[in-house]
Scaffold this active site. Structure first.
Site, mmCIF file in Angstrom:
data_model
loop_
_atom_site.group_PDB
_atom_site.id
_atom_site.type_symbol
_atom_site.label_atom_id
_atom_site.label_comp_id
_atom_site.label_asym_id
_atom_site.label_seq_id
_atom_site.Cartn_x
_atom_site.Cartn_y
_atom_site.Cartn_z
ATOM 1 N N SER A 56 0.793 -1.236 0.000
ATOM 2 C CA SER A 56 0.000 0.000 0.000
ATOM 3 C C SER A 56 0.823 1.282 0.000
ATOM 4 O O SER A 56 0.354 2.307 -0.468
ATOM 5 C CB SER A 56 -0.946 0.000 1.195
ATOM 6 O OG SER A 56 -0.230 -0.154 2.391
ATOM 7 N N HIS A 86 -5.067 -3.767 -2.675
ATOM 8 C CA HIS A 86 -4.702 -2.733 -3.655
ATOM 9 C C HIS A 86 -4.573 -3.285 -5.067
ATOM 10 O O HIS A 86 -4.230 -2.549 -5.985
ATOM 11 C CB HIS A 86 -3.393 -2.054 -3.239
ATOM 12 C CG HIS A 86 -3.561 -1.230 -2.001
ATOM 13 N ND1 HIS A 86 -3.932 0.088 -2.019
ATOM 14 C CD2 HIS A 86 -3.458 -1.570 -0.694
ATOM 15 C CE1 HIS A 86 -4.032 0.539 -0.782
ATOM 16 N NE2 HIS A 86 -3.743 -0.453 0.046
ATOM 17 N N LYS A 144 -11.672 0.139 -2.083
ATOM 18 C CA LYS A 144 -10.726 0.792 -3.000
ATOM 19 C C LYS A 144 -11.288 0.742 -4.431
ATOM 20 O O LYS A 144 -12.072 1.602 -4.797
ATOM 21 C CB LYS A 144 -9.351 0.154 -2.840
ATOM 22 C CG LYS A 144 -8.896 0.255 -1.354
ATOM 23 C CD LYS A 144 -7.504 -0.175 -1.111
ATOM 24 C CE LYS A 144 -7.217 -0.393 0.373
ATOM 25 N NZ LYS A 144 -7.448 0.774 1.235
HETATM 26 N N1 PMP Z 1 -5.259 -4.469 3.683
HETATM 27 C C1 PMP Z 1 -4.513 -3.516 3.111
HETATM 28 C C2 PMP Z 1 -3.244 -3.903 2.443
HETATM 29 C C3 PMP Z 1 -4.923 -2.181 3.135
HETATM 30 O O1 PMP Z 1 -4.174 -1.230 2.577
HETATM 31 C C4 PMP Z 1 -6.153 -1.858 3.771
HETATM 32 C C5 PMP Z 1 -6.686 -0.436 3.817
HETATM 33 N N2 PMP Z 1 -5.811 0.568 3.710
HETATM 34 C C6 PMP Z 1 -6.875 -2.876 4.365
HETATM 35 C C7 PMP Z 1 -6.419 -4.166 4.292
HETATM 36 C C8 PMP Z 1 -8.159 -2.588 5.101
HETATM 37 O O2 PMP Z 1 -9.184 -2.311 4.230
HETATM 38 P P1 PMP Z 1 -10.508 -1.549 4.669
HETATM 39 O O3 PMP Z 1 -10.314 -0.116 4.392
HETATM 40 O O4 PMP Z 1 -11.570 -2.158 3.835
HETATM 41 O O5 PMP Z 1 -10.718 -1.825 6.119
#
Ligand code: PMP
Length: 391
Positions: A185, A213, A244
């Site tokens: 991310s 992502h 996302k």
């Molecule tokens: N896994 C990763 C790699 C993320 O970047 C994120 C959110 N930034 C999440 C899980 C969590 O996702 P959510 O926003 O749906 O809680």
């Protein structure tokens, strides 16, 4: 010593940020105009830090489906599926995802964070071992903590280090859970999945890949890095989010293990939280169908990603390792990052400010995320704002 003393350092860190003017937490989008534009501080601002990869948040069909579900099924489910019942649309979305991933079972969760928390803490428990890439997301770390399993971190994207650590485990390696992300991310770099699945298979371990992502971003059909690398049959669990590329909120786990259905009922973060509301499920189903019907969205996203990466690189910025919809500008220190982030915002460009310890290697980042919704002119305006930054 009071309960609150431990927040003093955080309070001081936030105050030191405030001395520079705005802070990322203070950014209020006074009016959201489109997936890529909002009014911030009274100014029209290009959004380049959203994770809205396919630009679907204002997609007319998604909005219409959500409105229709609101009218016919109400605003919320008011409880968990285990305790209060499943709506047929929850099952419908799970079936849609199973069809998309070509797998036997899917569980839908209330967020991606909860999906990781639930899957990891339910799959592994006391006496088990989890091996995670050091750069994994906080939700993966938290899932590990909740599991009570032994946690081993291996060097980021280093399959040889994973191999070494599995070897040291002896017989325990065959029931170990390995966790990596498809696309990371913060820097948009990808896991060496072919090497990782090779290692995992040699030890008989299990592999969970978080494609938060990479859904809709990688793979010929948008099924993520697992599809792009041709390793779908070697991955035990795919976890992801609706927040996302699908432009809503929620999470999922997809698997071909028949045990996934029983895991659902042992999964406390699934059982003990309210299920996603009907409008969310409806827009997510429509967004998934849109992702499948419109591969050109992914192409547009990648064109924008290449355009931004190449132009920033030509300007001499130190960038994340490879072109990707996540383009991170590496800066020398925190002060420089904050100063530049404020200047970008004053010039109508919003990006993510990432300061240590949130950044992977202790550095400071200005993280941009591209969208299929950005026009080439908006990408150029982002580049111009970077070009105009004071040194
Ligand atoms: N896994 C990763 C790699 C993320 O970047 C994120 C959110 N930034 C999440 C899980 C969590 O996702 P959510 O926003 O749906 O809680």
């Amino acid at each position: 010593m009071t309960l609150f003393d431990k927040f003093t350092a955080l309070q001081e860190a936030r105050q030191s940020l405030a001395e520079f003017g705005l802070t990322s937490v203070n950014v209020v989008m006074e009016k959201v105009i489109s997936p890529t534009e909002a009014i911030v501080n009274g100014r029209s601002t290009i959004l380049a830090g959203t994770n809205n990869y396919l630009g679907l948040t204002f997609n007319e069909e998604c909005v219409a489906a959500a409105c229709q579900a609101l009218k016919t099924e109400g605003t919320g489910t008011t409880g968990s599926r285990a305790a209060n019942g499943t709506y047929s649309a929850h099952v419908g979305l799970e079936n849609d995802l199973a069809d998309f991933f070509n797998c036997s079972s899917v569980i839908v969760f209330s967020t991606g964070y909860v999906a990781n928390l639930g899957m990891i803490s339910t799959l592994a428990g006391k006496g088990d071992v989890i091996l995670i890439d050091a750069d994994c997301h906080a939700s993966i770390y938290d899932g590990c903590l909740l599991s009570g399993a032994d946690i081993i971190r291996f060097r980021h994207n280093d399959a040889a280090d994973l191999d070494k650590r599995l070897r040291r485990l002896g017989d325990r390696a065959a029931s170990a859970l390995v966790i990596v992300e498809g696309m990371y991310s913060m820097l948009g770099d990808r896991a060496p999945l072919a090497e990782i699945t090779d290692v995992k298979k040699r030890y008989g371990a299990f592999l969970l890949v978080d494609e938060a992502h990479s859904l809709g971003v990688l793979g010929a059909n948008g099924r993520g890095l697992v599809e792009e690398e041709g390793v779908e049959k070697d991955v035990d669990f795919i976890v992801g989010t609706f927040s996302k590329s699908l432009g809503a909120i929620g999470g999922y786990c997809a698997s071909n293990h028949p045990e996934l259905d029983i895991i659902r009922f042992a999964n406390r973060p699934y059982v003990f939280t309210a299920s996603p509301s009907p409008s969310i499920i409806a827009s997510t189903r429509t967004a998934l169908a849109t992702l499948r019907r419109h591969p050109e969205l992914k192409d547009r996203l990648w064109n924008n990603a290449h355009r931004l990466y190449e132009r920033l690189e030509a300007l001499g910025f130190k960038l994340s390792p490879e072109p990707s919809p996540i383009v991170a500008i590496r800066l020398e220190n925190k002060e420089e990052a904050i100063r530049k982030w404020c200047a970008l915002l004053e010039n109508g460009v919003y990006v993510n400010l990432v300061l240590p310890p949130a950044s992977p290697d202790g550095g400071s980042l200005l993280r941009c995320s591209m969208s299929a919704g950005h026009t080439p002119e908006q990408v150029d305006a982002i580049v111009d704002a970077f070009a105009g930054l004071p040194h």
